[in-house]
Design an enzyme around this catalytic site. Structure first.
Site, mmCIF file in Angstrom:
data_model
loop_
_atom_site.group_PDB
_atom_site.id
_atom_site.type_symbol
_atom_site.label_atom_id
_atom_site.label_comp_id
_atom_site.label_asym_id
_atom_site.label_seq_id
_atom_site.Cartn_x
_atom_site.Cartn_y
_atom_site.Cartn_z
ATOM 1 N N ASP A 105 0.917 -0.853 0.249
ATOM 2 C CA ASP A 105 0.202 -0.053 0.070
ATOM 3 C C ASP A 105 0.485 1.566 0.212
ATOM 4 O OD1 ASP A 105 -1.619 -1.447 0.329
ATOM 5 O OD2 ASP A 105 -2.364 -1.695 2.745
HETATM 6 N N1 URA Z 1 -1.430 -5.719 3.447
HETATM 7 C C1 URA Z 1 -1.905 -4.877 3.845
HETATM 8 O O1 URA Z 1 -2.900 -4.698 4.338
HETATM 9 N N2 URA Z 1 -1.149 -3.388 3.405
HETATM 10 C C2 URA Z 1 0.051 -4.049 2.643
HETATM 11 O O2 URA Z 1 1.141 -3.803 1.950
HETATM 12 C C3 URA Z 1 0.865 -5.255 2.405
HETATM 13 C C4 URA Z 1 -0.007 -6.025 3.577
#
Ligand code: URA
Length: 243
Positions: A105
């Site tokens: 993310d």
């Molecule tokens: N899980 C999440 O919620 N976000 C990420 O970036 C990676 C794994």
């Protein structure tokens, strides 16, 4: 002789952009088997020729592999109309042809592999392979032994199927913020955040520490990257030449 143009060979090996490399060749700074090479179009054999630019030996890699410590605030994409991408953290001559293996993310930090090796990316991302990924998270709210059990049993995170069993390790709690390690073997959208939310917590900081056999090099500050070492390539089942 099976051959690759000298300027392409050097540019692909990271000696500079194609035009920078041509300039070095013209200035006599490049040797092939110890002899100055003056023509960018000269064909070299990656298996047997020794190519040096300014005294540094450049070996040919079929594919390229970089470990990045992704900082928060950039997106895991090759291009984006409005956001800064992870590839923009690398100079243009290195970034060419690379893509991130999977997505973190925008606010997630940590280990991201950048490569031009599609089959390797497929092996690491395929849902059938169950490649483990470990994250360190800071969570608002309290997590305890019941949550460890619920993670291990496979949480309902609102998808058609529950999440696969995952490992939750509680490292400590200060002022209502719990620090945990979470290991998952899938890559669902916002997976860690949704798993924590399913237990009533909220992830306020997330960093990936490992993916399969690769562990984040903690000497890399956020935004820094480096080539994978030969040992890391071996752990990924790759030859030193990237094959
Ligand atoms: N899980 C999440 O919620 N976000 C990420 O970036 C990676 C794994």
């Amino acid at each position: 002789m099976a051959g690759i143009r000298l300027d392409k060979y050097l540019a692909d090996a990271g000696a500079g952009t194609r035009s920078q490399v041509k300039e070095k060749i013209r200035k006599g700074k490049v040797t092939v088997n110890g002899q100055p090479a003056k023509k960018p179009e000269l064909k070299v054999d990656p298996a047997s020729d020794v190519v040096e630019a300014e005294g540094i030996r450049f070996t040919f890699q079929k594919n390229r592999y970089y470990m990045l410590n992704k900082p928060g605030g950039c997106v895991s994409a090759t291009e984006d109309a409005s956001e800064r991408t992870v590839l923009e953290l690398l100079p243009a001559n290195i970034r060419r042809g690379l893509f991130p293996v999977g997505r973190l993310d925008k606010d997630t930090e940590g280990l991201l592999l950048l490569t031009d090796d599609g089959p390797l990316a497929h092996r690491l991302l395929s849902p059938k392979k169950h490649v483990e990924k470990t994250y360190c998270a800071r969570v608002e709210g309290s997590l305890g032994p019941e949550d460890v059990k619920a993670f291990a049993a496979g949480l309902d995170i609102g998808d058609e199927k529950p999440a696969l069993p995952a490992k939750l390790q509680i490292c400590g709690e200060t002022d209502g913020i719990c620090q945990v390690l979470i290991t998952v073997s899938e890559g669902r959208y916002h997976q860690v955040k949704r798993m924590v939310a399913a237990r009533g917590g909220r992830v306020i900081w997330l960093k990936r520490l490992s993916m399969g056999p690769l562990t984040l090099d903690e000497r890399l500050a956020p935004g820094q990257y480096r080539k994978l070492t030969q040992e890391e390539m071996r752990l990924l089942g790759l030859d030193a030449d990237g094959g």
